[in-house]
Structure formats: C-alpha cells, structure tokens
Scaffold this active site. Structure first.
Site, PDB file in Angstrom:
ATOM      1  N   ASP A 130       0.821  -1.210   0.000  1.00 49.15           N
ATOM      2  CA  ASP A 130       0.000   0.000   0.000  1.00 49.15           C
ATOM      3  C   ASP A 130       0.859   1.265   0.000  1.00 49.15           C
ATOM      4  O   ASP A 130       1.892   1.336   0.665  1.00 49.15           O
ATOM      5  CB  ASP A 130      -0.907   0.017   1.225  1.00 49.15           C
ATOM      6  CG  ASP A 130      -1.915  -1.128   1.224  1.00 49.15           C
ATOM      7  OD1 ASP A 130      -1.643  -2.148   0.579  1.00 49.15           O
ATOM      8  OD2 ASP A 130      -2.964  -1.001   1.884  1.00 49.15           O
ATOM      9  N   HIS A 132      -1.124   4.664  -0.309  1.00 48.73           N
ATOM     10  CA  HIS A 132      -2.102   5.529   0.360  1.00 48.73           C
ATOM     11  C   HIS A 132      -1.728   7.010   0.312  1.00 48.73           C
ATOM     12  O   HIS A 132      -1.726   7.702   1.330  1.00 48.73           O
ATOM     13  CB  HIS A 132      -2.312   5.079   1.806  1.00 48.73           C
ATOM     14  CG  HIS A 132      -3.216   3.893   1.930  1.00 48.73           C
ATOM     15  ND1 HIS A 132      -4.535   3.909   1.515  1.00 48.73           N
ATOM     16  CD2 HIS A 132      -2.991   2.642   2.415  1.00 48.73           C
ATOM     17  CE1 HIS A 132      -5.078   2.730   1.742  1.00 48.73           C
ATOM     18  NE2 HIS A 132      -4.163   1.939   2.278  1.00 48.73           N
ATOM     19  N   ASP A 158      -3.941   0.095  -3.717  1.00 46.71           N
ATOM     20  CA  ASP A 158      -4.132   1.121  -2.688  1.00 46.71           C
ATOM     21  C   ASP A 158      -3.119   2.251  -2.851  1.00 46.71           C
ATOM     22  O   ASP A 158      -2.294   2.514  -1.974  1.00 46.71           O
ATOM     23  CB  ASP A 158      -4.060   0.520  -1.287  1.00 46.71           C
ATOM     24  CG  ASP A 158      -5.392  -0.046  -0.827  1.00 46.71           C
ATOM     25  OD1 ASP A 158      -6.301  -0.169  -1.673  1.00 46.71           O
ATOM     26  OD2 ASP A 158      -5.528  -0.383   0.366  1.00 46.71           O
ATOM     27  N   HIS A 191      -9.149   0.325  -2.437  1.00 50.05           N
ATOM     28  CA  HIS A 191      -9.410   1.767  -2.449  1.00 50.05           C
ATOM     29  C   HIS A 191      -9.505   2.332  -3.861  1.00 50.05           C
ATOM     30  O   HIS A 191      -9.877   3.499  -4.022  1.00 50.05           O
ATOM     31  CB  HIS A 191      -8.324   2.507  -1.671  1.00 50.05           C
ATOM     32  CG  HIS A 191      -8.569   2.534  -0.201  1.00 50.05           C
ATOM     33  ND1 HIS A 191      -9.182   3.583   0.451  1.00 50.05           N
ATOM     34  CD2 HIS A 191      -8.298   1.615   0.765  1.00 50.05           C
ATOM     35  CE1 HIS A 191      -9.261   3.324   1.737  1.00 50.05           C
ATOM     36  NE2 HIS A 191      -8.730   2.136   1.954  1.00 50.05           N
ATOM     37  N   HIS A 239      -4.089  -8.141  -3.864  1.00 45.73           N
ATOM     38  CA  HIS A 239      -4.151  -7.095  -2.842  1.00 45.73           C
ATOM     39  C   HIS A 239      -4.695  -7.632  -1.523  1.00 45.73           C
ATOM     40  O   HIS A 239      -4.108  -7.401  -0.470  1.00 45.73           O
ATOM     41  CB  HIS A 239      -5.030  -5.934  -3.304  1.00 45.73           C
ATOM     42  CG  HIS A 239      -5.151  -4.860  -2.260  1.00 45.73           C
ATOM     43  ND1 HIS A 239      -4.126  -3.986  -1.982  1.00 45.73           N
ATOM     44  CD2 HIS A 239      -6.165  -4.539  -1.397  1.00 45.73           C
ATOM     45  CE1 HIS A 239      -4.497  -3.169  -1.007  1.00 45.73           C
ATOM     46  NE2 HIS A 239      -5.727  -3.483  -0.642  1.00 45.73           N
ATOM     47  N   HIS A 321      -2.715  -4.854   1.890  1.00 44.19           N
ATOM     48  CA  HIS A 321      -4.029  -4.623   2.493  1.00 44.19           C
ATOM     49  C   HIS A 321      -4.023  -4.393   4.000  1.00 44.19           C
ATOM     50  O   HIS A 321      -4.969  -3.810   4.518  1.00 44.19           O
ATOM     51  CB  HIS A 321      -4.946  -5.801   2.143  1.00 44.19           C
ATOM     52  CG  HIS A 321      -6.402  -5.559   2.401  1.00 44.19           C
ATOM     53  ND1 HIS A 321      -7.023  -4.369   2.103  1.00 44.19           N
ATOM     54  CD2 HIS A 321      -7.372  -6.352   2.921  1.00 44.19           C
ATOM     55  CE1 HIS A 321      -8.302  -4.460   2.409  1.00 44.19           C
ATOM     56  NE2 HIS A 321      -8.536  -5.645   2.917  1.00 44.19           N
TER      57      HIS A 321
END
Length: 622
Positions: A130, A132, A158, A191, A239, A321
């Site tokens: 990830d 983010h 993500d 996401h 993911h 994740h």
C-alpha cells in the site's frame, strides 16, 4: 501552525509597532555607535512586519507555474512523459495543467485495459504494498527498491486515500507505466473504486487540486487495473486474499473486472479478504468465516491457504491490504514446502502520521527473497480535509474584530454616549416612544401599562448600552467558537482516523477538554497496536448508499441479470451471473435477460450474506 503561535506573532508585531517611534529616535541619536548585534536585532524584528516574507522561510513556497504539455511531453520522438520533471515538480507541491493530467491518466488506462485479469511477471522484481497517497514516501521507495529504468516493479494496489498526495502518486505511477509498460505492473486495491474514494479523501483532493473530470478519469482508469499477478509461476500476488468462490487460477481469469467492485463475490474477496488473526493456530476447521473487521468478505484460514497452494502448484501468496509494524509479515510455513504460506507487504511508513510503523518492499532475485525496510520522509503539512489557512483563521479573526469593537465602544463616557445622536438612533427612539399607548393617562390604575421614558438621554444611554452588551456577547461567542474549533482540529490531528472520538461534541466545551486530556502528548498513542485499534473503524467497508425504495416500504426493487453466453473477451464471466442485489443461480434462460423482482428486506439480506456465507464457509477446494 497553531493559533498560539499566531497570537504570539501578533503580540510581537504590536510590541514592535508601539516601540517603532522610540527605535527611530534612538537610531538617529546613536547611529555612529550602533553595534552589529543591535543592527541584526533590529533587522530580525523588522522581518515580522514584512507581509511578503514567509514566517517559516526554510519551507519553500509552492510553485505557481503549472507544467504545460510541452514541458511534460518534452521528447516528441518517444511521446512519453518526463517523469523526472514530474517528480521534482510534485516534490515542490507543484501542479500540472489539467490537459496534461488527463493525457497521462487516459494513456495509462489504455495500457492497463490491454492487460489480462492475472498478469505474468518474472524475477528479478520488487514487490510493493500500500502507498495511500504518501507521495514523498513513494519517492523514497524507489530509492530503496532501485531506479525504474533498471528494476522491475509490481505494486499491489491502494495508491490513493488517507494521505494528502494521492493524485501525485497516481500521475507519477501512471507516467512510469507509460514509460516502462512491460517492467512496471500495477494491480487494483480495494481503495481504487468510487465508493471508497468518495467516502475518504481522494475525490475531494482531485476537485481541490484539479477538477471532477480528473477524478472521473481516474475512476475509469482504476476499472482497468488487473486483479492479480503470477510471479515466476510460483507466487500469487493479490491485494487482499482468497475467496471461497475461487478454486483455481482460471477462476480469476474469467472475472469481469471492468466495473465498480461489488459488495460481495469473488472480485470483492480478492480485494478485501484477510487471513485470520490466529492464522496457523486456528481453533476451528472452517476454511472461511465472515470478516467482522472489514464488514464484508471473509477471513481465510491456514488450511484454506495451504490447500489452495497445493491445488494450484504454488509456493506462496503475496498480498498487501494490512498495515504492519515492521512493514511486512511472514506467516506460518507450509508443511509441504517449508516456505511461508502467506506474506504481507505494507509500503506506507508512519501510516497516517500516527502508526509509527516501518515500510517494506520485497525483492525477489535468483530464488532469494529479501525484505528491505525504510522509514518515513518529511512532507508538507495539510490542515484536515484540505482546509485552507483563511478558513482556519476565520474564528480567530472574528473573535479579535469583535473584541476590538467592544474596546472601542467602551472608550466612550456616559456624557459622550448622549451627545449628538445620529438619524438611526433618533428613529429608534421614536419607535420606543410610540410604543406607549395614547390612552395611558386614562388607565393610571392599570399595572400593565408601560410608562414613558424618564428622559431622552436616559433612553439613548440604555439603547447604546444594550448594543454594547450585544457586541460583548457576540465577542464571547466568537471566543468560544474559536476555542472549540482549535480543540476539534487538535483532536483530529491526534487520532489516526482524522475523526473525533465518539461523544466528543455531545457535552460542548467540557467534553472536548476531556477528550483532549485523554489524547495529549503525555498520553499519546504509544504503540502500533493502539493506533491500529483506533483506526479499525476506517478499515471497514463504508456504508453504501440506500437502495431505491418502491411504493411499499416493506419491499425494494432489485434487478437480476442472467447470462449463459460466453464473454466478449477473456476477462468476462462465462456461464456465471452477476447481480445487483440478489444472485441468480438457476441459469435457466439461454439468452441474456433482465428480470425485475420484488423481494422483502430479509430475503435480500439472506441472499447477499447468510446464504452465500453458508454455502462456502466450510467448503473445501474440490
């Protein structure tokens, strides 16, 4: 920047202005004997009165120039974006023209659309988890993992939400994908969808920094992202995790990924499922159980993982994740191969600026797997929800303006209050006087009859005093609002969720103070587990928009579509059915049909959760 520092700056400015005349006279009288220290002190003082200079001069001003098409696509021979120029510009918080951003997103989406649901990648490669929206940490990731020109990369999804630099991450990764289409691979995370990006920060970020058309283009590009990757024919890279409806790798290849991820089903599970907390030490024999942490999908067990690996002749599953304190986690080894059955990679260090975790990337080369960790990089500060400093400062400005007005009005003496009334005051006095009934003299014994004012001057005094009292009350209200606004912002900054603790606003100022006392520096988040527990509510799937209700409140309208024809491409379902709310498992029609049915709420709920879960909870792979 806090209001405390702002007030101190204002205090310094006022003190300097008061002493400016004395400083000038002192300077003229002792100019010849002035020491260099005094001169530097005066120069330092004057810096606070220059509005064009930044208070924190070591933070560079973001560039106002937006990179144009010719500056980004500067090589007409290759027709590819200059990702180095983009990186340097984004590090300075710069932006690019909207036409340039749209071109990068659409060209990247065209490349992703041509890829299969499950892509094949080969070693040597660097696998990343990830991101983010932590763009400054993404730049550090490439420093640790190696330059994209000479290193294969696989990202597990993500890329957006939670962080405040998500669109920079998308544009930079998409530009790398355009430049290195075969050596940089991107998978879809949970996401990368409309539901979560509207609920969290990405949509708002796109609108503030660019426009909603950029957001829509990103959503179309996210629909094209592959769902899985097969590394060296040994590792399944996804993911989220496994699904009770996916038994073989071919089941992944037949999914229709070009859509918004549904709330349940195999595509949802690939993006949302997690291993059990006691993975490898389960107390039950169930392969799958409801994922109560996410509010959707499943937990899968060690037995389910090992059986899937054995059936598909795989060595391990690599996924992302879940935030990890060390940036990665190796789960229990497979008893047959002696290799970890599951590996989790997380590449966002100090997640949300609260977790204080390390990030990691997985480098696989020559049948050797190495984990490289790295810490977070400094990044510019953004106020919560992309609030600008002017909006943030309005409560403080309002409080100070009303305070100044009250002080000005309180300067007047009683004699000055009655001297020279203006037209507005005279009009108000007339209104006061005409309120006295004409027959007041005939009703002297009536106690309810109002009496005439004793004098015009007394009435003027009372009216102005009432106005001063009203402004004073307004000043106190602004002061309370400003204090509570600061408390709310401080609370949001102390929690990883960016949301207020439950009940913090119910008791007004007192409850806010109590909540702050519980999250002050002395009792700040001390551990990764504590931060993860506070953030658990944001790890769940957000509530979806309510379904359209029919005329009767006891039923809702649902649409089911069944199809027995083969898909138009290798990514569509064959002999399966996709439903909006209920599942059609009969497959009795040979043609594509759309059927409108009315079902009760309990029927819909059982079709979407209980029945699906009951059919696969303890089911083993055939």
């Amino acid at each position: 920047m806090s209001a405390t520092s702002t007030r101190s700056s204002v205090t310094r400015k006022s003190s300097l202005s008061k002493s400016s005349s004395s400083d000038k006279s002192a300077k003229s009288s002792s100019n010849s004997s002035k020491s260099p220290t005094a001169a530097s002190g005066n120069k330092q003082k004057m810096q606070y009165t220059k509005t064009r200079e930044r208070m924190v001069d070591d933070v560079p001003l973001p560039p106002t120039h937006k990179l144009t098409m010719s500056e980004v696509y500067d090589d007409p021979k290759t027709g590819k974006p200059n990702f180095d120029a983009l990186r340097q510009h984004f590090l300075l918080e710069g932006r690019i023209e909207e036409a340039v951003a749209l071109r990068i997103i659409t060209e990247g989406a065209a490349l992703l659309r041509e890829e299969k649901n499950m892509i094949d990648v080969e070693a040597p490669i660097t696998v990343c988890g990830d991101i983010h929206g932590q763009f400054f940490d993404l730049v550090k990731l490439f420093e640790v993992g190696g330059p994209p020109a000479t290193t294969r990369y696989l990202f597990l999804g993500d890329y957006v939400d939670r962080g405040y630099f998500s669109i920079e991450c998308v544009l930079y990764l998409w530009s790398l994908k355009i430049t290195y289409p075969t050596t940089l691979s991107l998978l879809r995370g949970n996401h990368e969808c409309r539901h979560l990006t509207e609920y969290f920060t990405f949509k708002q970020e796109c609108i503030i920094k660019y426009s909603e058309s950029i957001y829509d283009a990103c959503m179309e590009a996210f629909d094209c992202l592959p769902l899985a990757a097969l590394l060296n024919q040994q590792f399944l890279c996804i993911h989220g995790g496994l699904s009770p409806e996916i038994f073989t790798l071919d089941d992944i290849k037949t999914l229709n990924r070009f859509r918004e991820p549904p709330a349940y089903g195999p595509m949802c599970d690939l993006l949302w499922s997690d291993p059990l907390e006691d993975f490898g030490n389960e107390k039950t024999n169930e392969f799958f159980s409801h994922n109560s942490v996410r509010g959707c999908s499943y937990f899968f067990s060690y037995s389910a993982c090992c059986e899937f690996l054995q059936k598909n002749n795989l060595l391990s599953i690599v996924r992302a994740h879940e935030a990890q304190d060390a940036g990665y986690r190796m789960y229990r080894k497979n008893q047959v191969t002696g290799f970890p059955s599951l590996i989790t990679i997380f590449s966002a260090p100090n997640y949300l600026d609260v977790y204080n975790n390390k990030a990691a990337v997985l480098k696989y080369e020559n049948n050797v797997m190495n984990i490289r960790q790295f810490n977070c990089s400094p990044h510019p500060y953004w106020l919560p929800n992309f609030m600008d400093v002017f909006t943030w400062s309005l409560p403080f400005v309002g409080e100070k303006v009303t305070e100044m007005l009250v002080n000005i009005l309180n300067i007047c003496s009683d004699d000055e209050l009655v001297a020279g009334p203006d037209d507005e005051l005279e009009e108000e006095l007339r209104k006061k006087i005409v309120l006295v009934p004409a027959n007041a003299s005939n009703n002297n014994n009536n106690n309810n009859t109002p009496s005439k004012p004793a004098s015009m001057s007394a009435l003027r005094k009372e009216i102005i005093r009432n106005k001063i009292r009203a402004i004073g009350k307004m000043s106190r209200v602004f002061s309370i609002l400003r204090e509570e606004s600061e408390s709310v912002l401080q609370l949001k900054g102390l929690t990883p969720t960016g949301a207020l603790p439950v009940g913090a606003l119910s008791g007004g100022r007192d409850s806010l103070k109590e909540a702050l006392q519980g999250l002050t520096a002395s009792s700040h988040i001390h551990s990764f587990a504590e931060a993860k527990g506070l953030d658990a509510v944001n790890e769940r799937m957000p509530p979806r928009r309510p379904l359209l209700m029919s005329a009767s409140s006891s039923s809702i309208t649902t649409v089911t579509r069944s199809s027995s024809s083969s898909s138009n491409n290798n990514n569509n379902n064959s002999n399966t059915s996709s439903t909006t709310t209920t599942k059609d498992i009969s497959n009795t029609s040979s043609n594509d049909t759309a059927t409108v049915t009315k079902t009760s709420r309990t029927t819909v709920k059982s079709a979407t959760t209980s029945n699906v879960r009951a059919g696969f909870t303890a089911k083993k792979f055939p």
